[in-house]
Motif scaffolding. Structure first.
Motif, PDB file in Angstrom:
ATOM      1  N   GLU A  54       2.931   0.627  -5.721  1.00 16.01           N
ATOM      2  CA  GLU A  54       3.458   1.719  -5.646  1.00 16.01           C
ATOM      3  C   GLU A  54       2.597   3.052  -5.896  1.00 16.01           C
ATOM      4  N   THR A  56      -6.081   3.411   8.825  1.00 14.64           N
ATOM      5  CA  THR A  56      -4.668   3.511   8.868  1.00 14.64           C
ATOM      6  C   THR A  56      -3.893   2.661   9.868  1.00 14.64           C
ATOM      7  N   TRP A  98       7.504   6.743   4.826  1.00 12.12           N
ATOM      8  CA  TRP A  98       6.201   5.824   5.272  1.00 12.12           C
ATOM      9  C   TRP A  98       6.625   5.018   6.347  1.00 12.12           C
ATOM     10  N   TYR A 123      -0.566   3.175  -5.013  1.00  8.46           N
ATOM     11  CA  TYR A 123      -1.374   3.452  -3.995  1.00  8.46           C
ATOM     12  C   TYR A 123      -0.924   4.098  -2.956  1.00  8.46           C
ATOM     13  N   LEU A 124       0.463   3.914  -2.706  1.00 11.07           N
ATOM     14  CA  LEU A 124       1.027   4.833  -1.733  1.00 11.07           C
ATOM     15  C   LEU A 124       1.464   6.185  -2.443  1.00 11.07           C
ATOM     16  N   GLN A 160      11.081   5.804   1.348  1.00 13.28           N
ATOM     17  CA  GLN A 160      10.642   4.630   2.238  1.00 13.28           C
ATOM     18  C   GLN A 160      10.735   5.052   3.776  1.00 13.28           C
ATOM     19  N   MET A 168       1.385  -3.290   7.073  1.00 11.69           N
ATOM     20  CA  MET A 168       2.602  -3.170   6.481  1.00 11.69           C
ATOM     21  C   MET A 168       4.139  -3.445   7.484  1.00 11.69           C
ATOM     22  N   SER A 206      -0.180   9.430  -0.355  1.00 13.40           N
ATOM     23  CA  SER A 206       0.627  10.463   0.160  1.00 13.40           C
ATOM     24  C   SER A 206       0.068  11.886  -0.567  1.00 13.40           C
ATOM     25  N   VAL A 222       6.914  -1.243   2.483  1.00 11.39           N
ATOM     26  CA  VAL A 222       7.385  -0.222   2.018  1.00 11.39           C
ATOM     27  C   VAL A 222       8.471  -0.488   1.422  1.00 11.39           C
ATOM     28  N   HIS A 261       5.034  15.168   3.455  1.00  8.40           N
ATOM     29  CA  HIS A 261       4.301  14.609   2.359  1.00  8.40           C
ATOM     30  C   HIS A 261       4.064  15.603   1.561  1.00  8.40           C
TER      31      HIS A 261
END
Ligand SMILES: [Fe+2]
Ligand SMILES: [Fe+2]
Length: 270
Positions: free
Chosen positions: A29, A133, A164, A31-32, A161, A140, A36, A151, A80
């Motif tokens: 969590e 990426t 992402w 990390y994302l 979600q 992912m 962002s 996600v 973002h």
């Protein structure tokens, strides 16, 4: 050459961190969330890099792809930015100040790169970031399709979600563009490997600093972590980007990615 669609999407984020930090997987969590936070610095830098060389692209199809790439990246960072503002507000002033200091350094780095570095150096940064990426996004989707989280780990599919999913799917959709640009205007294979690694390390150092502040804000030890997707198939996929024969166009996205893209494409159902 490739089918790239600019989807103009605007997500509305509730003023709460329930979806961003559900507390199920703190490392994933944070990390994302850290990732962002870097987007409003990183993606405009990618766009500046493309614009700086646009009139030297002699391949018309690549030139068209680069325009769509710019369009997609511009949509990404605007969404973002809005969610980042909400996250900062919710985290409170003390944490927001610490995060903003790191982000200001990152922005200054990218401004300096655009101003002082060669186009080739900036293009290889873009390719290093995009190759990484793409590997992350495909991993992912593979994990999510196999029911192993990704996600949607918190069990919801709210705006966070959705953001992402949409972003990751478009990263896979435009996976050939930075690579094509590098092949067209770059400096060959060894420079791609070295330049990509340098770019990824530079970016990851910032993610790491942001992530440790975020972990602390959620009551966890501020320890270092490898990117969560960088294991098993993700690691293989990532390492594959360094092979001489790496060709992002040959990668096969899974059905879930197509479903997500259809969801956000006007005039399609999904
Ligand atoms: Fe993006
Ligand atoms: Fe991208």
């Amino acid at each position: 050459m490739t089918d790239i669609t600019v989807r103009r999407v605007k997500f509305e984020f509730p003023d709460e961190l329930d979806d961003v930090f559900p507390g199920v997987d703190p490392v994933g969590e944070t990390y994302l969330a850290a990732f962002s936070m870097t987007m409003p610095a990183l993606e405009p830098y990618l766009i500046r890099t493309c614009r700086a060389v646009a009139d030297r692209i002699t391949d018309h199809e690549l030139a068209a792809d680069v325009r769509e790439f710019i369009g997609q990246e511009a949509q990404h960072f605007q969404n973002h930015k809005r969610v980042n503002d909400m996250i900062m507000r919710q985290l409170g002033d003390a944490t927001a100040v610490r995060l903003q200091r790191i982000l200001d350094e990152l922005e200054a780095d990218y401004r300096r790169y655009s101003a002082d570095r060669s186009d080739r150096s900036n293009i290889v940064y873009a390719e290093g970031f995009e190759a990484m990426t793409c590997a992350m996004a495909m991993t992912m989707f593979e994990e999510a399709a196999a029911g192993r989280g990704g996600v949607g780990r918190s069990g919801t599919f709210g705006p966070w979600q959705q953001l992402w999913s949409w972003h990751a799917a478009e990263e896979v959709e435009h996976r050939t563009v930075a690579f094509g640009l590098y092949e067209h205007l770059g400096r060959g294979y060894p420079y791609r490997v070295v330049g990509s690694l340098r770019a990824q390390l530079h970016f990851q150092r910032y993610i790491d600093r942001l992530q440790r502040v975020l972990l602390e804000s959620q009551g966890h030890p501020a320890t270092r972590h490898l990117p969560p997707w960088l294991k098993d198939s993700g690691r293989r996929r990532y390492l594959n980007t360094f092979r001489p024969g790496y060709d992002p166009g040959a990668l096969q996205p899974n059905d879930l990615m197509s479903t997500v893209l259809a969801m956000f494409t006007p005039g399609t159902t999904g």
